[in-house]
Design a protein around this motif. Sequence first.
Motif, PDB file in Angstrom:
ATOM      1  N   ASP A  11       0.886  -1.168   0.051  1.00  0.00           N
ATOM      2  CA  ASP A  11      -0.059   0.065   0.066  1.00  0.00           C
ATOM      3  C   ASP A  11       0.899   1.305  -0.099  1.00  0.00           C
ATOM      4  N   LEU A  12       1.208   1.995  -1.197  1.00  0.00           N
ATOM      5  CA  LEU A  12       1.898   3.018  -1.116  1.00  0.00           C
ATOM      6  C   LEU A  12       1.466   4.257  -0.647  1.00  0.00           C
ATOM      7  N   ARG A  13       0.015   4.334  -0.395  1.00  0.00           N
ATOM      8  CA  ARG A  13      -0.407   5.554   0.313  1.00  0.00           C
ATOM      9  C   ARG A  13      -0.245   5.482   1.756  1.00  0.00           C
ATOM     10  N   GLU A  14      -0.289   4.162   2.325  1.00  0.00           N
ATOM     11  CA  GLU A  14      -0.104   4.264   3.585  1.00  0.00           C
ATOM     12  C   GLU A  14       1.168   3.678   3.948  1.00  0.00           C
ATOM     13  N   ALA A  15       2.160   3.511   3.046  1.00  0.00           N
ATOM     14  CA  ALA A  15       3.578   3.191   3.153  1.00  0.00           C
ATOM     15  C   ALA A  15       3.800   1.751   3.928  1.00  0.00           C
ATOM     16  N   PHE A  16       3.096   0.825   3.666  1.00  0.00           N
ATOM     17  CA  PHE A  16       3.349  -0.503   4.190  1.00  0.00           C
ATOM     18  C   PHE A  16       3.301  -1.714   3.234  1.00  0.00           C
ATOM     19  N   ALA A  17       3.912  -2.676   3.347  1.00  0.00           N
ATOM     20  CA  ALA A  17       3.710  -4.077   2.827  1.00  0.00           C
ATOM     21  C   ALA A  17       3.419  -5.145   3.808  1.00  0.00           C
ATOM     22  N   ALA A  18       2.675  -6.123   3.122  1.00  0.00           N
ATOM     23  CA  ALA A  18       2.061  -7.153   4.029  1.00  0.00           C
ATOM     24  C   ALA A  18       2.309  -8.344   3.060  1.00  0.00           C
ATOM     25  N   LEU A  19       2.288  -9.543   4.105  1.00  0.00           N
ATOM     26  CA  LEU A  19       2.479 -10.862   3.365  1.00  0.00           C
ATOM     27  C   LEU A  19       1.823 -11.645   4.105  1.00  0.00           C
ATOM     28  N   ASP A  20       0.714 -12.442   3.503  1.00  0.00           N
ATOM     29  CA  ASP A  20      -0.552 -13.332   3.834  1.00  0.00           C
ATOM     30  C   ASP A  20       0.059 -14.729   3.618  1.00  0.00           C
ATOM     31  N   VAL A  21       0.338 -15.568   4.729  1.00  0.00           N
ATOM     32  CA  VAL A  21       0.698 -16.860   4.406  1.00  0.00           C
ATOM     33  C   VAL A  21      -0.294 -17.945   5.114  1.00  0.00           C
ATOM     34  N   MET A  22       0.051 -19.000   5.129  1.00  0.00           N
ATOM     35  CA  MET A  22      -0.422 -20.233   5.911  1.00  0.00           C
ATOM     36  C   MET A  22      -2.072 -20.154   5.779  1.00  0.00           C
ATOM     37  N   PRO A  23      -2.571 -20.320   4.659  1.00  0.00           N
ATOM     38  CA  PRO A  23      -3.882 -20.500   4.279  1.00  0.00           C
ATOM     39  C   PRO A  23      -4.802 -21.260   5.232  1.00  0.00           C
ATOM     40  N   GLY A  24      -5.959 -20.524   5.703  1.00  0.00           N
ATOM     41  CA  GLY A  24      -6.893 -21.303   6.609  1.00  0.00           C
ATOM     42  C   GLY A  24      -8.159 -21.631   5.746  1.00  0.00           C
ATOM     43  N   PHE A  25      -9.165 -21.822   6.563  1.00  0.00           N
ATOM     44  CA  PHE A  25     -10.465 -22.325   5.860  1.00  0.00           C
ATOM     45  C   PHE A  25     -11.158 -21.074   4.938  1.00  0.00           C
ATOM     46  N   ASP A  26     -11.106 -19.976   5.718  1.00  0.00           N
ATOM     47  CA  ASP A  26     -11.760 -18.825   5.004  1.00  0.00           C
ATOM     48  C   ASP A  26     -10.698 -17.600   4.446  1.00  0.00           C
ATOM     49  N   ASP A  27      -9.617 -17.781   5.367  1.00  0.00           N
ATOM     50  CA  ASP A  27      -8.409 -16.722   5.369  1.00  0.00           C
ATOM     51  C   ASP A  27      -7.455 -16.944   5.602  1.00  0.00           C
TER      52      ASP A  27
END
Length: 55
Positions: A11-27
């Motif tokens: 997110d360049l506006r909010e100046a952060f990067a995120a990594l989502d890993v380890m999938p669960g059932f819905d998220d």
Amino acid sequence: MPEKPPHVRADLREAFAALDVMPGFDDYTHSASVSLGEDLHVPAPLEGVLPTGEF
């Protein structure tokens, strides 16, 4: 149901990067975020560091 792959968001506006890993059932069950310019650590099985300074 197919497994969700790791997902990187920047997110360049909010100046952060995120990594989502380890999938669960819905998220994803694990998420990590850093301010742009910091290293985002990638857990196993990929294991590594994603530098965000060039985003």
